[in-house]
Design an enzyme around this catalytic site. Structure first.
Site, PDB file in Angstrom:
ATOM      1  N   HIS A  56      48.798  25.775  10.269  1.00  0.00           N
ATOM      2  CA  HIS A  56      48.953  24.680   9.305  1.00  0.00           C
ATOM      3  C   HIS A  56      50.106  24.977   8.347  1.00  0.00           C
ATOM      4  O   HIS A  56      50.559  26.108   8.258  1.00  0.00           O
ATOM      5  CB  HIS A  56      47.720  24.567   8.405  1.00  0.00           C
ATOM      6  N   GLU A 138      47.041  29.016   7.252  1.00  0.00           N
ATOM      7  CA  GLU A 138      47.926  28.149   6.478  1.00  0.00           C
ATOM      8  C   GLU A 138      49.191  28.919   6.108  1.00  0.00           C
ATOM      9  O   GLU A 138      49.117  30.029   5.579  1.00  0.00           O
ATOM     10  CB  GLU A 138      47.250  27.695   5.174  1.00  0.00           C
ATOM     11  N   HIS A 174      47.989  22.068  13.763  1.00  0.00           N
ATOM     12  CA  HIS A 174      47.031  21.071  13.267  1.00  0.00           C
ATOM     13  C   HIS A 174      47.371  19.681  13.818  1.00  0.00           C
ATOM     14  O   HIS A 174      46.498  18.904  14.185  1.00  0.00           O
ATOM     15  CB  HIS A 174      47.053  21.062  11.725  1.00  0.00           C
ATOM     16  N   ASP A 184      51.201  18.700  10.172  1.00  0.00           N
ATOM     17  CA  ASP A 184      51.546  20.119  10.012  1.00  0.00           C
ATOM     18  C   ASP A 184      51.213  20.930  11.250  1.00  0.00           C
ATOM     19  O   ASP A 184      50.336  20.527  12.010  1.00  0.00           O
ATOM     20  CB  ASP A 184      50.843  20.698   8.773  1.00  0.00           C
TER      21      ASP A 184
HETATM   22 ZN   LIG Z   1      46.589  21.372   8.326  1.00  0.00          ZN
END
Ligand SMILES: [Zn+2]
Length: 305
Positions: A56, A138, A174, A184
């Site tokens: 992400h 992330e 994602h 993303d």
């Molecule tokens: Zn995401």
């Protein structure tokens, strides 16, 4: 706009020595990285192996870096008054297992055996609810900025560590598992570079592993020496220093240290073919070198892959 990225197919790497990373996973937490426990997780469904990695990007406020707000969001502490954007999101109950900042700092929010809430409504190869069977990473970033070199390095190191620990079969974005809702990690995420780093690191790990096996076998054969040959022996200009060293001495005192130096320097590793020389050389010695020769052949093969 959904981004088309090819999910990567990566074989899991068992029993490899991780050379360039000091990371270690103990009880589903990475040692030596910042831990910030999120309340947003629950149990994975029983008997659901962790088979997917989801990449992400996130930045709060959008496109701004370095602040404490992602940590605050993932721990339910974001102040809705601090930025107009936060009023819309502060009540979201979201988290990810890992967050990699622009400077490479890693923060873990949820232990890997638990389900973090990063993917939302999602589907991978027909299977819904990717949170059940995935680990979420992330990257601090957005869809319009390149990610940093140190982020790619950390991501590749973490990926290999996770592959060694969990039965991860695929890596995806994602946007690939929630294409109607998510963009993303975005078009600036360089999947090819990430794949190249993984391939390179995988080769290095395999080589290190193989060299360790060769060292062990030299020890078994009592050919591993406690002290080096005389300094003049190192001045040889012959291949394999064959005029000044025994074959096994060359392995121990020239070849292995050179490989280690290249690996430490993250330099490109050479292609080589050691087996033909050693096969001939060991014929003239009274040692049972069959297994050692097999290991050397396997090392040759790793160098050209
Ligand atoms: Zn995401």
């Amino acid at each position: 706009m959904p981004i088309k990225t090819k999910p990567l197919q990566i074989k899991s790497l068992k029993n490899m020595t991780l050379k360039n990373s000091s990371f270690k996973i103990v009880d589903d937490w990475i040692k030596n990285v910042k831990q910030v426990k999120s309340p947003y997780y629950n149990d994975r469904p029983t008997s659901e192996p962790i088979s997917l990695l989801v990449i992400h990007n996130i930045s709060l406020p959008p496109n701004q870096y370095g602040g404490p707000y992602v940590e605050q969001l993932f721990t339910g502490k974001l102040d809705p008054n601090e930025h107009a954007y936060f009023a819309d999101i502060y009540q979201l109950q979201v988290s990810s297992h890992l967050f990699i900042r622009r400077n490479g700092e890693i923060i873990q929010f949820v232990p890997f055996n638990k389900r973090a809430w990063h993917a939302g409504k999602s589907k991978f190869e027909g299977k819904e609810n990717c949170n059940d069977f995935s680990i979420g990473i992330e990257l601090e970033g957005c869809d319009t900025d390149d990610f940093t070199e140190v982020q790619y390095q950390q991501l590749a190191n973490l990926t290999i560590l996770l592959q060694q620990t969990y039965p991860i079969k695929n890596i995806t974005g994602h946007s690939d598992i929630a294409p109607d809702r998510k963009t993303d990690p975005g078009p600036c995420f360089d999947w090819n570079y990430y794949q190249a780093l993984l391939t390179q690191q995988t080769q290095i790990n395999a080589m290190v592993n193989q060299i360790n096996l060769i060292k062990e076998e030299l020890e078994n054969l009592t050919l591993w020496q406690p002290s080096p040959p005389a300094a003049e022996a190192f001045l040889s200009e012959q291949p394999f220093a064959l005029d000044t060293m025994q074959p096994h001495e060359w392995l121990q005192w020239i070849f292995i240290p050179r490989m280690q130096a290249l690996i430490d320097a993250k330099a490109e590793l050479p292609k080589f073919a050691l087996h033909p020389y050693f096969e001939e050389a060991f014929k003239q010695q009274d040692i049972d070198a069959n297994y050692l020769l097999t290991l050397i052949k396997q090392l040759d093969d790793l160098s050209v892959n």
